[in-house]
Design an enzyme around this catalytic site. Structure first.
Site, PDB file in Angstrom:
ATOM      1  N   HIS A 106       0.840  -1.207   0.000  1.00 38.08           N
ATOM      2  CA  HIS A 106       0.000   0.000   0.000  1.00 38.08           C
ATOM      3  C   HIS A 106       0.872   1.253   0.000  1.00 38.08           C
ATOM      4  CE1 HIS A 106      -3.347   2.689   1.094  1.00 38.08           C
ATOM      5  NE2 HIS A 106      -2.454   3.263   1.902  1.00 38.08           N
ATOM      6  N   GLU A 107       1.902   1.269   0.810  1.00 37.53           N
ATOM      7  CA  GLU A 107       2.797   2.435   0.846  1.00 37.53           C
ATOM      8  C   GLU A 107       3.552   2.577  -0.472  1.00 37.53           C
ATOM      9  OE1 GLU A 107       2.327   4.510   3.063  1.00 37.53           O
ATOM     10  OE2 GLU A 107       1.105   3.191   4.311  1.00 37.53           O
ATOM     11  N   HIS A 110       1.600   4.628  -2.843  1.00 35.66           N
ATOM     12  CA  HIS A 110       1.779   6.082  -2.730  1.00 35.66           C
ATOM     13  C   HIS A 110       3.053   6.535  -3.450  1.00 35.66           C
ATOM     14  CE1 HIS A 110      -1.607   6.698  -0.186  1.00 35.66           C
ATOM     15  NE2 HIS A 110      -1.128   5.998   0.824  1.00 35.66           N
ATOM     16  N   HIS A 114       3.271   9.141  -6.586  1.00 39.21           N
ATOM     17  CA  HIS A 114       4.186  10.279  -6.629  1.00 39.21           C
ATOM     18  C   HIS A 114       5.008  10.263  -7.909  1.00 39.21           C
ATOM     19  CE1 HIS A 114       7.753  12.617  -4.696  1.00 39.21           C
ATOM     20  NE2 HIS A 114       6.911  13.437  -5.274  1.00 39.21           N
TER      21      HIS A 114
END
Length: 236
Positions: A106-107, A110, A114
């Site tokens: 999940h991270e 991100h 980006h």
């Protein structure tokens, strides 16, 4: 100010919004802790740790400039776009559970957002300073407004500042949902998790997403309560 007196008691119908907010937040927190705890005991067949899974996912997307590091705390995992670091908590970094791998993925979602210039993430990042100021100073203006004879101007400035924090919570929702969607897809495509393991991971990430829904709902209900209490106050 809306409300009625019944004998010695003052009835304010907006109190119900506080109760609803508290119940939603408590349920969301219980669910995420419960599911993370449950699936933290389920070891992934690949035997990859959260850190290893994160590295494979990032490399599969051609991302090599994100540092993966360990941070203390429980579920303190986050991606920091300012220095391109993917920070994994103690329970995720070295764990081989499907829960840990899911959170790490999940991270990574991100980090990929980006790298790809995902618009909602960029918008949320731009909102951070405004939202921080709004959440810190909004209540000060509201309290000062009440203190100075119910100044409508000060109170409405406070409500407007609080609205910025509410907007931040609302923008966070598509950012988090998208990151989880990317994570689940890549976990399957890279072979890090098998189909049934992805299903287990989805339960963990869905519970985590509910905490963001709860935060946004709480913020909206608080804003509605402020508007209910002070929106019709035209004194200055």
């Amino acid at each position: 100010m809306p409300g009625r007196y019944y004998g010695y008691y003052y009835y304010d119908p907006t109190y119900m919004l506080i109760v609803i907010s508290a119940l939603i937040s408590l349920f969301a927190q219980f669910l995420v802790n419960s599911r993370f705890s449950k699936y933290s005991r389920v070891r992934s067949r690949s035997g990859m740790t959260g850190a290893q899974a994160a590295e494979r996912i990032l490399q599969s997307q051609g991302i090599y400039d994100v540092a993966i590091q360990r941070v203390s705390g429980k579920l303190t995992d986050h991606y920091d776009p300012r220095n391109k670091t993917l920070n994994l908590s103690d329970a995720v970094y070295a764990s081989t559970s499907v829960a840990a791998v899911g959170v790490a993925a999940h991270e990574c979602g991100h980090a990929i957002q980006h790298a790809r210039g995902y618009a909602p993430l960029s918008f949320r990042s731009a909102l951070v300073p405004v939202a921080n100021i709004g959440s810190q100073l909004s209540w000060l203006f509201i309290i000062l407004g009440i203190f100075f004879g119910g100044s409508h101007t000060l109170i409405m400035i406070g409500i407007l500042m609080f609205s910025a924090a509410v907007l931040f919570q609302l923008v966070t929702l598509p950012v988090e949902f998208n990151a989880s969607g990317r994570a689940l897809k890549l976990l399957s495509e890279t072979g890090i998790l098998q189909k049934d393991e992805v299903s287990d991971t989805r339960k963990v990430l869905s519970a985590a997403a509910l905490t963001y829904v709860a935060a946004a709902t709480t913020a909206v209900l608080q804003l509605l309560r402020l508007l209910r209490l002070f929106g019709g106050n035209d004194r200055d």
